[in-house]
Enzyme design. Structure first.
Site, PDB file in Angstrom:
ATOM      1  N   HIS A 152     -34.602 -66.378 -52.708  1.00 19.26           N
ATOM      2  CA  HIS A 152     -35.366 -64.979 -52.722  1.00 19.26           C
ATOM      3  C   HIS A 152     -36.745 -65.359 -52.275  1.00 19.26           C
ATOM      4  O   HIS A 152     -36.934 -64.260 -51.463  1.00 19.26           O
ATOM      5  CB  HIS A 152     -35.323 -64.651 -54.413  1.00 19.26           C
ATOM      6  CG  HIS A 152     -35.772 -63.298 -54.508  1.00 19.26           C
ATOM      7  ND1 HIS A 152     -36.941 -63.028 -55.281  1.00 19.26           N
ATOM      8  CD2 HIS A 152     -35.250 -62.033 -54.136  1.00 19.26           C
ATOM      9  CE1 HIS A 152     -37.253 -61.773 -55.214  1.00 19.26           C
ATOM     10  NE2 HIS A 152     -36.135 -61.184 -54.586  1.00 19.26           N
ATOM     11  N   ASP A 177     -33.318 -58.802 -52.785  1.00 20.28           N
ATOM     12  CA  ASP A 177     -33.398 -58.546 -54.429  1.00 20.28           C
ATOM     13  C   ASP A 177     -31.724 -58.597 -54.723  1.00 20.28           C
ATOM     14  O   ASP A 177     -31.503 -59.107 -55.585  1.00 20.28           O
ATOM     15  CB  ASP A 177     -34.007 -57.366 -54.766  1.00 20.28           C
ATOM     16  CG  ASP A 177     -35.363 -57.514 -54.932  1.00 20.28           C
ATOM     17  OD1 ASP A 177     -36.120 -58.437 -54.564  1.00 20.28           O
ATOM     18  OD2 ASP A 177     -36.340 -56.538 -55.025  1.00 20.28           O
TER      19      ASP A 177
END
EC number: 3.1.1.4
Length: 162
Positions: free
Chosen positions: A81, A128
Site C-alpha cells: 500500500h 486502497d
C-alpha cells in the site's frame, strides 16, 4: 451498533493519523469522504470486519511511515500500500504530493472503486482497494504481538522503502 462502532473507529483513526474532521456523505451506493484515510478505513472494515485502528502501528509498515522487513503477510499488504501511494505520488497525476492522503474518491460500496472517478482519484482508490482486499485475505492470521510494534527497535532501517 455497527454504524456507531465504525464512526468511533474512523474518529480514532483520524486522531491517530493527525487527520481531522472525517465526514462522509452518501449518494446512492457511492460514498464520497472528506478524507481519503476515512475511506480506506471503511474499506478495511468491510474486508476484515476488524476495527481499522487495530492495523495502525501493526508490524513495520502499517500506519504512518514504514521501513524494514515486513513481519508477516498483513504487514506486506501495508508495505505494498505504501509503495502504491508512492508510485501514484511520483507519477505526478495528482495535483500536489499530499493529494494521495486527501483525495476524495467515489466507491461502489465495500472495497470497490466507482468508474466515476478522475485519474488521481481512481489511482488512489485502487491502492486502497487492493490493500483492503489484501488485509481481508489475511484477516485470520492477525497477530496481536505485532500490534503497536516497536518499529524503531525491531524493524531493520537498512531496508527502507525507496
Amino acid at each position: 451498533m455497527k454504524v456507531l462502532q465504525m464512526f468511533f473507529c474512523v474518529i480514532l483513526l483520524c486522531v491517530t493519523s493527525v487527520l481531522v474532521e472525517a465526514k462522509s456523505t452518501t449518494k446512492g451506493d457511492e460514498t464520497a469522504s472528506k478524507r481519503n484515510f476515512a475511506q480506506f478505513a471503511a474499506m478495511t472494515y468491510h474486508t476484515t470486519h476488524r476495527w481499522p485502528k487495530k492495523y495502525v502501528g501493526y508490524g513495520c509498515y502499517c500506519g504512518l511511515g514504514g521501513y524494514g522487513i515486513p513481519v508477516d503477510p498483513i504487514d506486506e499488504c501495508c508495505k505494498t500500500h505504501d509503495a502504491c501511494y508512492k508510485k501514484v505520488e511520483d507519477s505526478g497525476i495528482c495535483s500536489y504530493s499530499w493529494a494521495i492522503y486527501l483525495t476524495i474518491y467515489k466507491r461502489k460500496g465495500g472495497a470497490e472503486c466507482s468508474e466515476d472517478n478522475e485519474k488521481c482519484q481512481m489511482e488512489v482508490c485502487k491502492c486502497d482497494s487492493v490493500a483492503a482486499k489484501c488485509l481481508g485475505k489475511y484477516k485470520d492470521i492477525f497477530n496481536e504481538k505485532y500490534a503497536g510494534y516497536d518499529k524503531k527497535g525491531k524493524c531493520d532501517p537498512s531496508f527502507t522503502l525507496s
